[in-house]
Design a protein around this motif. Structure first.
Motif, mmCIF file in Angstrom:
data_model
loop_
_atom_site.group_PDB
_atom_site.id
_atom_site.type_symbol
_atom_site.label_atom_id
_atom_site.label_comp_id
_atom_site.label_asym_id
_atom_site.label_seq_id
_atom_site.Cartn_x
_atom_site.Cartn_y
_atom_site.Cartn_z
ATOM 1 N N ILE A 1 -0.999 8.839 6.483
ATOM 2 C CA ILE A 1 -0.631 7.485 6.046
ATOM 3 C C ILE A 1 0.063 6.751 7.189
ATOM 4 O O ILE A 1 -0.244 5.590 7.484
ATOM 5 C CB ILE A 1 0.285 7.537 4.806
ATOM 6 C CG1 ILE A 1 -0.514 8.074 3.604
ATOM 7 C CG2 ILE A 1 0.857 6.175 4.477
ATOM 8 C CD1 ILE A 1 0.342 8.433 2.418
ATOM 9 N N PHE B 1 -6.445 2.653 1.434
ATOM 10 C CA PHE B 1 -5.891 3.280 0.239
ATOM 11 C C PHE B 1 -6.931 4.142 -0.456
ATOM 12 O O PHE B 1 -6.664 5.283 -0.848
ATOM 13 C CB PHE B 1 -5.375 2.212 -0.728
ATOM 14 C CG PHE B 1 -5.078 2.743 -2.102
ATOM 15 C CD1 PHE B 1 -5.954 2.527 -3.155
ATOM 16 C CD2 PHE B 1 -3.949 3.492 -2.339
ATOM 17 C CE1 PHE B 1 -5.685 3.046 -4.406
ATOM 18 C CE2 PHE B 1 -3.672 4.012 -3.593
ATOM 19 C CZ PHE B 1 -4.552 3.784 -4.631
ATOM 20 N N GLN C 1 -1.249 3.367 9.159
ATOM 21 C CA GLN C 1 -0.506 2.114 9.302
ATOM 22 C C GLN C 1 -0.407 1.696 10.767
ATOM 23 O O GLN C 1 -0.474 0.507 11.089
ATOM 24 C CB GLN C 1 0.906 2.247 8.703
ATOM 25 C CG GLN C 1 0.945 2.544 7.218
ATOM 26 C CD GLN C 1 0.394 1.413 6.348
ATOM 27 O OE1 GLN C 1 -0.282 0.518 6.813
ATOM 28 N NE2 GLN C 1 0.669 1.473 5.056
ATOM 29 N N MET D 1 0.831 -1.204 0.000
ATOM 30 C CA MET D 1 0.000 0.000 0.000
ATOM 31 C C MET D 1 0.868 1.258 0.000
ATOM 32 O O MET D 1 0.546 2.235 -0.679
ATOM 33 C CB MET D 1 -0.934 0.016 1.210
ATOM 34 C CG MET D 1 -2.078 0.999 1.001
ATOM 35 S SD MET D 1 -3.023 1.349 2.467
ATOM 36 C CE MET D 1 -2.257 2.812 3.075
ATOM 37 N N GLN E 1 -6.427 -2.610 3.943
ATOM 38 C CA GLN E 1 -5.484 -1.807 3.164
ATOM 39 C C GLN E 1 -6.163 -1.182 1.940
ATOM 40 O O GLN E 1 -5.921 -0.013 1.618
ATOM 41 C CB GLN E 1 -4.294 -2.669 2.690
ATOM 42 C CG GLN E 1 -3.384 -3.124 3.808
ATOM 43 C CD GLN E 1 -2.580 -1.985 4.407
ATOM 44 O OE1 GLN E 1 -2.527 -0.877 3.880
ATOM 45 N NE2 GLN E 1 -1.965 -2.240 5.529
ATOM 46 N N ILE F 1 2.086 1.882 -3.473
ATOM 47 C CA ILE F 1 1.035 2.394 -4.364
ATOM 48 C C ILE F 1 0.719 3.843 -4.031
ATOM 49 O O ILE F 1 0.532 4.683 -4.920
ATOM 50 C CB ILE F 1 -0.244 1.519 -4.256
ATOM 51 C CG1 ILE F 1 0.041 0.113 -4.787
ATOM 52 C CG2 ILE F 1 -1.403 2.119 -5.026
ATOM 53 C CD1 ILE F 1 -1.051 -0.888 -4.513
ATOM 54 N N LEU F 2 0.674 4.148 -2.738
ATOM 55 C CA LEU F 2 0.398 5.531 -2.347
ATOM 56 C C LEU F 2 1.526 6.463 -2.780
ATOM 57 O O LEU F 2 1.277 7.615 -3.160
ATOM 58 C CB LEU F 2 0.211 5.631 -0.826
ATOM 59 C CG LEU F 2 -1.196 5.265 -0.329
ATOM 60 C CD1 LEU F 2 -1.221 5.202 1.187
ATOM 61 C CD2 LEU F 2 -2.236 6.245 -0.821
ATOM 62 N N GLN F 3 2.759 5.968 -2.700
ATOM 63 C CA GLN F 3 3.900 6.773 -3.134
ATOM 64 C C GLN F 3 3.786 7.087 -4.635
ATOM 65 O O GLN F 3 4.007 8.236 -5.059
ATOM 66 C CB GLN F 3 5.196 5.983 -2.850
ATOM 67 C CG GLN F 3 6.471 6.771 -3.057
ATOM 68 C CD GLN F 3 6.580 7.941 -2.101
ATOM 69 O OE1 GLN F 3 6.230 7.846 -0.937
ATOM 70 N NE2 GLN F 3 7.031 9.058 -2.595
#
Lengths: 273, 467
Positions: B158, B24, B162, A26, B20, A29-31
């Protein structure tokens, strides 16, 4: 027994791999998404919150603009709507002038003319007094609900800021009629001692509106004057505020950096009833 | 790998992926939204500074002709860092660090502006570019709006997400573990019950609470166990019957053989008188005939087990008219009177088997020392009932249940004397079964016996075409 422990260990290992693998996945992908967002560039089409002037309801030819007759005029109901929206705005959306709205130059000229006629230019304060144009912006008032469709162009106002040694003025001119419908004048010198209520009628005429009656109502303190306008849907208000700075308080400076501990605010407004 | 571990891993995987993916989507949406808002804000900032620049140009049209040195305090006039270019693209003033490129954009269209999002290390900006015309002057303006705080906020979000993910997983691990244990516990019960049944406890059953798939499995398992138990019982009975059959057969075989061998040995070793030799020979003959009868009847029994029989529609009257010729001599020999009264009907039979059955029943009646034997046949609703009635010694009621067992004899000595092997009724019973008929034996043990055999009729009545 060994096999049991082997499977237990394998299960825990796989579970940890899933957990941390999904986290890492994740993050990656976010990066990638962040890189996409933060490398965006291009051409944006700025949609105007107002639409072009549709023309007069009576269908007059626009070549009449050079006559003394007003080119664009609004009904009292329209004025009421416009004033209500502007006075209840929760923010402003700046935009470029559209067809039917006056330009910045015209707004500045109208503003200067208004200040001169209302008696705020050098004729009153002498030739040493300079009253300069500082800034002008064209905007439409923002309400709580988002705009579903462009508004009529007469909802926009030019906010024109003038500043001088002893005077600051912020004028709001309707973008279509070009008339001053709101003014806030801060005077630092030659302070008027009382409410100049006789100017209220002049303000109404210069706003392109008609008074409903001859009588101007003044409140007991002599700080506020009201004049009802035609149809009684609107009224003009003049307020006078004499401000004295106390010791150890914030001190007011003009744009020229001069210190004043006392000033007067005179404000003209068109309000809806 | 055990089901427990598989389910556990599936739970963890699904939970992890779902969490996730949801995270996301949420973060992506929020990020995109935040950047979109910042762009709008940047465009408004640009518009604000564009008016400021226009105002400056309106008041001082020749301000930029003196170069950057003649522009003191210019930065303070604007709300954000700006760069101003003249119409030739030469920079007149700038207090922006980085210079983005806006190639190919001429700014002629009033409704279009160019923008670029720019990142340098930890800092992020939105640059907005457009050209402005004030009177005869044309300049181009670039504004810089700092969006680093928005980007940093997203990064923090983010990281926070997490942390929440790991925390929730740590909490949910034991929950998933327990849940999996509960799910697989029911299946384990089924396994334990299966093992107990395999060890011989055929009456083992599982409780079936609830209406889920496991309860259905338990219910099906119980049904299977029930069937297995019944089948085992049936097989045990059959095995016992076979054992008994073999034992009885061996005994029935041994008994006459012992006598035969005994008399034969006596004839061989000793000098006997003529009467003794005759007596011995008579005994040997008698036992030999009994053995012959036994073997013939055993053959019949075996054949009945192995063969498929095709039943044919036959007239009862015609069959018994033929049978009478075979039955009459048997009765006459023992001084028994035969009485026959058969209603006509059509029944489906194998004639040879039917004949064997009737002859065996008449033979049994005659051997019971009866004076009369009545055979009648009557149609009753959708069956045809044949009755063989005698007025002999009868069968004690307590023996009636065993009368069709192979080798079973009510009076062994009388039967052996008459060369009986105890297989006649077993044969009759098998033939009745082959014909899908029903047999009923009634007797008080004193005044005689009534054997009723009911044959099912097709269509509930006589077939008139075949009469």
């Amino acid at each position: 027994m060994k096999k049991t422990y082997k499977y237990m260990f394998l299960t825990i290992l796989l579970a940890l791999v899933f957990i941390f693998g999904s986290m890492v996945g994740m993050n990656i992908i976010l990066q990638i998404r962040e890189n996409q967002l933060l490398s965006e560039s291009g051409i944006a089409v700025i949609e105007s919150p107002v639409r072009a002037w549709q023309g007069r309801a009576d269908g007059t030819d626009e070549t009449d603009k050079n006559t003394d007759e007003e080119r664009y005029s609004l009904t009292t109901m329209q004025v009421k709507d416009v004033v209500e929206r502007w006075n209840n705005r929760q923010g402003e959306i700046l935009h470029n002038p559209v067809e039917g709205q006056i330009s910045m130059m015209e707004a500045v000229r109208e503003g200067e003319e208004w200040l001169k006629l209302i008696g705020m230019k050098e004729e009153v304060y002498g030739t040493d007094t300079e009253l300069n144009f500082v800034r002008a912006t064209l905007s439409v008032g923002m309400q709580k609900d988002a705009l579903s469709a462009p508004l009529e162009p007469y909802y926009s106002f030019w906010t024109v800021h003038f500043s001088g040694s002893y005077l600051d003025a912020v004028l709001c001119l309707n973008a279509v009629t070009g008339r001053v419908w709101s003014a806030r004048i801060t005077i630092y010198d030659n302070l008027p001692q009382e409410l100049p209520y006789e100017k209220l009628r002049q303000f109404v005429e210069m706003a392109g509106l008609q008074a409903a009656e001859d009588t101007i109502s003044v409140n007991e303190e002599g700080m506020q004057a009201v004049l009802m306008l035609e149809d009684n849907l609107l009224y003009a208000q003049l307020k006078y505020q004499n401000v004295t700075i106390e010791d150890n308080s914030m001190v007011e400076y003009t744009s020229n950096g001069l210190l004043h501990d006392r000033y007067v605010i005179v404000s003209y407004e068109i309000l809806a009833d | 790998m055990k089901l427990f571990y598989k389910i556990f891993l599936c739970f963890v995987l699904l939970f992890g992926i779902a969490f996730q993916v949801a995270g996301f989507m949420l973060i992506n949406y929020a990020y995109g939204n935040a950047i979109g808002q910042e762009k709008k804000y940047a465009f408004q900032e640009f518009q604000q500074n564009k008016y400021i620049l226009q105002s400056i140009l309106y008041m001082e049209p020749e301000l930029f002709e003196g170069g950057a040195d003649s522009l003191p305090n210019m930065a303070g006039k604007f709300t954000v860092p700006v760069t101003i270019f003249d119409e030739d693209g030469v920079c007149i003033f700038s207090n922006i660090g980085a210079q983005p490129e806006f190639l190919g954009f001429d700014g002629e269209d009033d409704v279009q502006i160019a923008f670029q999002i720019f990142r340098e290390g930890e800092e992020s900006y939105i640059f907005v570019y457009d050209c402005i015309t004030q009177g005869d002057i044309k300049v181009c303006l670039v504004t810089e709006t700092d969006i680093s705080s928005v980007v940093n906020t997203q990064k923090s979000m983010i990281k926070y997400f997490q942390k929440i993910y790991v925390a929730i997983l740590c909490i949910s691990f034991p929950v998933i573990f327990l849940l999996t244990k509960v799910l697989t516990g029911s299946i384990k019960k089924v396994g334990k019950a299966a093992r107990r049944i395999a060890q011989g406890n055929y009456s083992e059953r599982i409780s079936t609470e609830g209406k889920d798939e496991i309860s259905e499995l338990a219910s099906d398992f119980n049904q299977m166990a029930q069937q297995v138990e019944e089948k085992i019982a049936e097989l045990s009975d059959v095995a016992k019957q076979k054992e008994d059959f073999a034992a009885n057969f061996a005994h029935e075989l041994k008994t006459p053989l012992t006598s035969v061998i005994g008399y034969a040995d006596m004839l061989y070793r000793r000098e006997l008188t003529k009467e003794e030799v005759k007596s011995a020979a008579e005994y040997i003959l008698s036992e030999g005939m009994r053995l012959e009868s036994l073997s013939l009847k055993l053959m019949d029994l075996f054949v009945l087990d192995k063969q498929e029989f095709l039943l044919e529609k036959m007239s009862v009257k015609e069959m018994f008219e033929n049978l009478e010729q075979g039955i009459e001599p048997v009765c006459r020999k023992c001084g028994t009177t035969l009485h026959m009264n058969m209603d006509d009907s059509i029944i489906e039979v194998d004639y040879d088997l039917f004949k064997t059955m009737i002859l065996n029943l008449v033979d049994n009646a005659v051997k019971a020392n009866c004076k009369d034997v009545w055979i009648d046949g009557k149609q009753e609703r959708n069956t045809y009932k044949i009755r063989i009635i005698d007025n002999g010694k009868g069968i004690p009621p307590k023996e009636l249940g065993r009368i069709t067992e192979a080798f079973y004899m009510v009076d062994k000595s009388r039967s052996r004397k008459q060369h009986g092997a105890g297989l006649g009724m077993a044969l009759v019973s098998k033939i009745v079964k082959i014909h899908s008929a029903d047999m009923k034996i009634e007797s008080d043990g004193k005044t005689g016996t009534v054997v009723s055999i009911a044959f099912r009729l097709q269509g509930g009545g006589m077939d008139e075409e075949n009469i």
